[in-house]
Design a protein around this motif. Structure first.
Motif, mmCIF file in Angstrom:
data_model
loop_
_atom_site.group_PDB
_atom_site.id
_atom_site.type_symbol
_atom_site.label_atom_id
_atom_site.label_comp_id
_atom_site.label_asym_id
_atom_site.label_seq_id
_atom_site.Cartn_x
_atom_site.Cartn_y
_atom_site.Cartn_z
ATOM 1 N N UNK A 12 -10.945 -6.817 -17.104
ATOM 2 C CA UNK A 12 -9.950 -5.708 -16.686
ATOM 3 C C UNK A 12 -9.665 -6.405 -15.334
ATOM 4 N N UNK A 13 -10.684 -6.567 -14.426
ATOM 5 C CA UNK A 13 -10.255 -7.082 -13.089
ATOM 6 C C UNK A 13 -9.547 -8.297 -13.037
ATOM 7 N N UNK A 14 -10.115 -9.329 -13.815
ATOM 8 C CA UNK A 14 -9.173 -10.419 -13.664
ATOM 9 C C UNK A 14 -7.915 -10.318 -14.439
ATOM 10 N N UNK A 15 -7.576 -9.504 -15.359
ATOM 11 C CA UNK A 15 -6.251 -9.243 -15.928
ATOM 12 C C UNK A 15 -5.451 -8.502 -14.813
ATOM 13 N N UNK A 16 -5.953 -7.659 -13.950
ATOM 14 C CA UNK A 16 -5.307 -7.119 -12.871
ATOM 15 C C UNK A 16 -4.827 -8.042 -11.857
ATOM 16 N N UNK A 17 -5.750 -8.930 -11.476
ATOM 17 C CA UNK A 17 -5.345 -9.987 -10.692
ATOM 18 C C UNK A 17 -4.239 -11.029 -11.038
ATOM 19 N N UNK A 18 -4.389 -11.211 -12.382
ATOM 20 C CA UNK A 18 -3.242 -12.176 -12.935
ATOM 21 C C UNK A 18 -2.084 -11.391 -13.105
ATOM 22 N N UNK A 19 -2.228 -10.281 -13.185
ATOM 23 C CA UNK A 19 -0.691 -9.514 -13.112
ATOM 24 C C UNK A 19 -0.005 -9.604 -11.577
ATOM 25 N N UNK A 20 -1.038 -9.311 -10.671
ATOM 26 C CA UNK A 20 -0.541 -9.285 -9.212
ATOM 27 C C UNK A 20 -0.101 -10.586 -8.968
ATOM 28 N N UNK B 132 0.998 -1.192 -0.093
ATOM 29 C CA UNK B 132 0.067 -0.136 0.116
ATOM 30 C C UNK B 132 0.718 1.352 0.060
ATOM 31 N N UNK B 133 1.884 1.276 0.669
ATOM 32 C CA UNK B 133 2.931 2.450 0.693
ATOM 33 C C UNK B 133 3.372 2.565 -0.594
ATOM 34 N N UNK B 134 3.819 1.448 -1.640
ATOM 35 C CA UNK B 134 4.027 1.562 -2.936
ATOM 36 C C UNK B 134 3.031 2.282 -3.703
ATOM 37 N N UNK B 135 1.663 2.034 -3.415
ATOM 38 C CA UNK B 135 0.650 2.617 -4.223
ATOM 39 C C UNK B 135 0.541 4.208 -4.115
ATOM 40 N N UNK C 12 -7.743 1.673 -3.376
ATOM 41 C CA UNK C 12 -8.879 0.787 -2.829
ATOM 42 C C UNK C 12 -8.888 -0.542 -3.784
ATOM 43 N N UNK C 13 -9.015 -0.122 -5.004
ATOM 44 C CA UNK C 13 -9.166 -1.121 -6.346
ATOM 45 C C UNK C 13 -7.953 -2.212 -6.199
ATOM 46 N N UNK C 14 -6.699 -1.404 -6.463
ATOM 47 C CA UNK C 14 -5.297 -2.253 -6.280
ATOM 48 C C UNK C 14 -5.273 -2.992 -5.048
ATOM 49 N N UNK C 15 -5.679 -2.348 -4.049
ATOM 50 C CA UNK C 15 -5.460 -3.259 -2.622
ATOM 51 C C UNK C 15 -6.405 -4.629 -2.560
ATOM 52 N N UNK C 16 -7.530 -4.365 -3.027
ATOM 53 C CA UNK C 16 -8.376 -5.809 -3.339
ATOM 54 C C UNK C 16 -7.804 -6.666 -4.012
ATOM 55 N N UNK C 17 -7.147 -6.179 -5.278
ATOM 56 C CA UNK C 17 -6.471 -7.235 -6.251
ATOM 57 C C UNK C 17 -5.361 -7.663 -5.438
ATOM 58 N N UNK C 18 -4.567 -6.900 -4.901
ATOM 59 C CA UNK C 18 -3.522 -7.603 -4.255
ATOM 60 C C UNK C 18 -3.804 -8.473 -3.241
ATOM 61 N N UNK C 19 -4.586 -8.239 -2.411
ATOM 62 C CA UNK C 19 -5.073 -8.844 -1.089
ATOM 63 C C UNK C 19 -5.600 -10.634 -2.032
ATOM 64 N N UNK C 20 -6.129 -10.431 -2.993
ATOM 65 C CA UNK C 20 -6.767 -11.741 -3.649
ATOM 66 C C UNK C 20 -5.460 -12.473 -4.156
ATOM 67 N N UNK C 21 -4.487 -11.659 -4.810
ATOM 68 C CA UNK C 21 -3.338 -12.292 -5.336
ATOM 69 C C UNK C 21 -2.580 -12.902 -4.224
ATOM 70 N N UNK C 22 -2.363 -12.174 -3.043
ATOM 71 C CA UNK C 22 -1.382 -12.609 -1.905
ATOM 72 C C UNK C 22 -2.112 -13.818 -1.284
ATOM 73 N N UNK C 23 -3.425 -13.835 -1.103
ATOM 74 C CA UNK C 23 -4.197 -14.857 -0.412
ATOM 75 C C UNK C 23 -3.990 -16.155 -1.239
ATOM 76 N N UNK C 24 -4.001 -16.089 -2.652
ATOM 77 C CA UNK C 24 -3.967 -17.165 -3.444
ATOM 78 C C UNK C 24 -2.305 -17.784 -3.409
#
Length: 242
Positions: A138-146, A2-5, A16-28
């Motif tokens: 767009x959301x799926x692509x973002x999650x995949x990138x993270x 988040x500090x990076x964002x 907020x949008x990126x944080x949600x994507x990051x949270x999903x990526x980290x959890x997985x």
């Protein structure tokens, strides 16, 4: 993270949008890492992970909330380690080999998840075009990138030969038992390993030279090279050119 964002100057909704994507990526990423440890241990004959509820892909079984919060805030954290009992391993004759397999399982899982995520993201871009035209894509692509970034980072971090990381477990498999039982320096290194990690992390945040980041980058490079090569091949085969 988040500090990076925040440092990139993103607006509140973007953060907020990126944080949600990051949270999903980290959890997985954490969930798959620990699941792979559990799965390989179970395959080798140890039912300890299964009995403790860790033989599952459910991220909730593997995520440590404090480790997750720290990872979201500052870029480093941890998951719940899978407890195994090497004395239960029986598939092969060499217990050292089987312990090594369990140690390598997590980072191997992270590489595979990064690889699949990158290929999926490349296919989306090649077949569907600009993902920003469709919010779901767009959301799926973002999650995949993270997922690519987080998994490669987690893989590189865990390959550091510092206790209690997997990298040290791999090195530890080749250290003679005599050294383990008789060396005072060995026992001190085991005890101070987490402090060494913390010092390296803090130094990377407050100094101009991020030693830990440089080392992780070197570890990550071969995996990133392979993934990039496959992505370029896919783009070429689908008519995008190199």
């Amino acid at each position: 993270m988040l500090f990076y964002l925040l440092s990139r100057g993103y607006s509140g909704p973007e953060i907020l949008f990126n944080a949600i994507e990051i949270f999903i990526a980290i959890s997985l990423a954490f969930g798959f890492h620990e699941f792979m440890h559990a799965k390989v241990a179970d395959w080798l004959g140890d039912k300890t992970p299964a009995m403790s509820g860790r033989l599952t892909l459910n991220p909730l079984a593997h995520v440590d909330m404090m480790g997750m919060i720290l990872l979201l805030l500052v870029g480093f954290g941890w998951g719940k380690p899978v407890v195994v009992n090497p004395s239960n391993f029986k598939r092969f004759k060499s217990r050292k080999l089987m312990s090594l397999m369990v140690s390598l399982a997590g980072v191997t899982g992270n590489f595979l998840l990064a690889f699949v995520s990158s290929v999926a993201g490349t296919l989306i871009n090649c077949l569907l075009g600009d993902p920003s035209k469709n919010i779901v894509v767009y959301v799926i692509a973002g999650i995949l990138g993270w997922l690519v970034n987080v998994n490669l980072g987690l893989m590189a971090f865990n390959l550091l030969p510092i206790p209690p990381l997997d990298g040290f477990s791999i090195v530890d498999a080749f250290i003679p038992l005599k050294t383990k039982y008789n060396s005072v320096n060995y026992r001190k290194f085991i005890a101070f390993g987490p402090r060494v990690l913390l010092i390296l992390i803090v130094l990377g945040r407050i100094s101009r030279i991020d030693i830990l980041g440089i080392i992780m980058g070197l570890i990550e490079f071969p995996a990133q090279f392979v993934i990039t090569l496959v992505d370029l091949l896919i783009i070429h085969l689908l008519g995008g050119g190199l």
